[in-house]
Design an enzyme around this catalytic site. Sequence first.
Site, PDB file in Angstrom:
ATOM      1  N   THR A 187      55.711 -49.866   3.359  1.00  0.00           N
ATOM      2  CA  THR A 187      55.392 -48.727   2.493  1.00  0.00           C
ATOM      3  C   THR A 187      56.466 -47.661   2.666  1.00  0.00           C
ATOM      4  O   THR A 187      57.243 -47.690   3.623  1.00  0.00           O
ATOM      5  CB  THR A 187      54.025 -48.145   2.854  1.00  0.00           C
ATOM      6  N   GLU A 332      50.505 -52.637  -1.089  1.00  0.00           N
ATOM      7  CA  GLU A 332      49.401 -53.424  -0.529  1.00  0.00           C
ATOM      8  C   GLU A 332      48.762 -54.369  -1.544  1.00  0.00           C
ATOM      9  O   GLU A 332      47.934 -55.203  -1.182  1.00  0.00           O
ATOM     10  CB  GLU A 332      48.321 -52.489   0.026  1.00  0.00           C
ATOM     11  N   LYS A 440      41.663 -28.751  -5.602  1.00  0.00           N
ATOM     12  CA  LYS A 440      40.263 -28.350  -5.505  1.00  0.00           C
ATOM     13  C   LYS A 440      40.186 -26.837  -5.650  1.00  0.00           C
ATOM     14  O   LYS A 440      40.556 -26.084  -4.756  1.00  0.00           O
ATOM     15  CB  LYS A 440      39.664 -28.815  -4.178  1.00  0.00           C
ATOM     16  N   TRP A 445      37.236 -30.311  -8.836  1.00  0.00           N
ATOM     17  CA  TRP A 445      38.511 -31.028  -8.863  1.00  0.00           C
ATOM     18  C   TRP A 445      39.257 -30.736 -10.165  1.00  0.00           C
ATOM     19  O   TRP A 445      38.683 -30.705 -11.247  1.00  0.00           O
ATOM     20  CB  TRP A 445      38.276 -32.532  -8.767  1.00  0.00           C
TER      21      TRP A 445
END
Length: 550
Positions: A187, A332, A440, A445
């Site tokens: 990654t 992944e 937030k 959100w």
Amino acid sequence: MKGLMMEQPLLVASLLMHAERHHADQEVVSRRVEGDLHRYRFADLAKRARRMANALEGLGIRPGDRVGTLAWNGYRHMELYFAASGSGAVLHTINPRLHIDQLAYIVEHADDQVVFFDLGFLPIIEALAARMTKPRLFVAMCDPSHMPASVDSKVSMLCYEDLIEAHVDDYVWPPLDENTASSLCYTSGTTGNPKGVLYSHRSTVLHTYAAALPDALNCSARDTILPVVPMFHVNAWGLPYIACMVGAKLVFPGPALDGKSLYELIESEQVTMSAGVPTVWQGLLSHAAELGRTFSSMRRTVIGGAPCPTAMTVQFQDRHQVEVLHAWGMTELSPVGTVCSLKHHQLSMSADARHAIQAKQGRVVFGIDMKIVDAEGAELPWDGAAVGNLLVRGPWVSRSYYRDETTAALEDGWFATGDVARIDRDGFMQITDRSKDVIKSGGEWISSIDIENVACLHAEVASAVCIGTQHPKWDERPLLLIVRKPGSSLAKEDILAFFDGKLAKWWKPDDVVFVDGFPLGATGKVLKNQLREQFHCHYAPSTAHTSPQD
């Protein structure tokens, strides 16, 4: 009762064997780091891969050993894709855009026995050699006439073409267990050290099947594929394997990824399909606009790695008649998880309605399942409104990280992606943020990606990034950062007024900052963490704005 079918393992080498047997004369074209254009056929690729497999054995590489590569997209890199994995070794593609500290960590953590590298990466190789705890073998991917002279005595170099010439192509790919490791990719490591994801032969072949499907990347023997997405990152989204499976012509761009170079290659080789990240496509579209030209052969492009702005989709499709396939995946996930391929009933919708759907990352390819859950893990409805943490599972999804199997990557059999998303009734998923990027404000959100998509619709905006910054009253408020198009005099008031009626009032950014560019990570993604750090005091009490929530 067992079925009466043959049991043949799913192996990476079988893709090359298929290409050689059934598509032997199909071309592989590469723009080399040496500056010229190289051409050969799948038959040549297969012979040279067998030679390199013998060469690896001669270097002492054994099954399970890691074979590192620091290389651009090209035919030699593709030969290693099969020579290493097919012989039972593990191909470890290394991202040269990572910081040298991360590169050193990755090579040591993977314990690469040999590292193959393109000529332009010699400075990286020398820096790595100085940090290694044990000697490594390095192979320059060139012919003898281009062999560099290293200034570091620790760098013991061999020549790629000398290795090829020293070995015959008489090699039989071993019948490996399909669950044997085939390749390794780390990654990008934006937080902490990069993590290794180890792919198996089985997962790779299954991923190749699914990614090639009509409702996925839609590849066939009629295509000429240009993988702009790098081979050093998640196997170029599987395109080198797909080309062998379906018999498509392959065109590799090498290190030249600017708009002019890509446009010339697309036109000269009559590319029909390509794939890359939005930052690369912006350069290509800008170059085409400067020339006042369109594309004579390209019919679709896959855009992933970062959200594709609607403005880019409109420009590709309306001006150039190039279909945009918005896709989502992760290291992944090998990496393809979803592709935004429209369903039949959506084709007759208005252009605006179709564009709204194409702004989503799309629906899963067969083999992948997904769901969204709330903070307590309860599954949320697919109504296009509920927003939750995105979880996925499937036969090419990682269950743990390389050499860190004690740290579970799964939650009750599902991989937690770290993305926040919504899913509509047709199964189309839309990323609204990374969990670490969500804004937030006042306990609610706000999607930074939705704000960015609206901003990019403005004719004078080249690119936009929205971040959440600390606010004395609302905890966080959105701050919009914009790169203007050349010659633009766009003002803050103009862009804020542009949001009226397009988003909820309280989502509207409180302020706009014009910048010259954005910091990019190793995979071309904007490093929002750096921007949040830079602007974290922007809404300090002395400068705080009144929010529409008041």
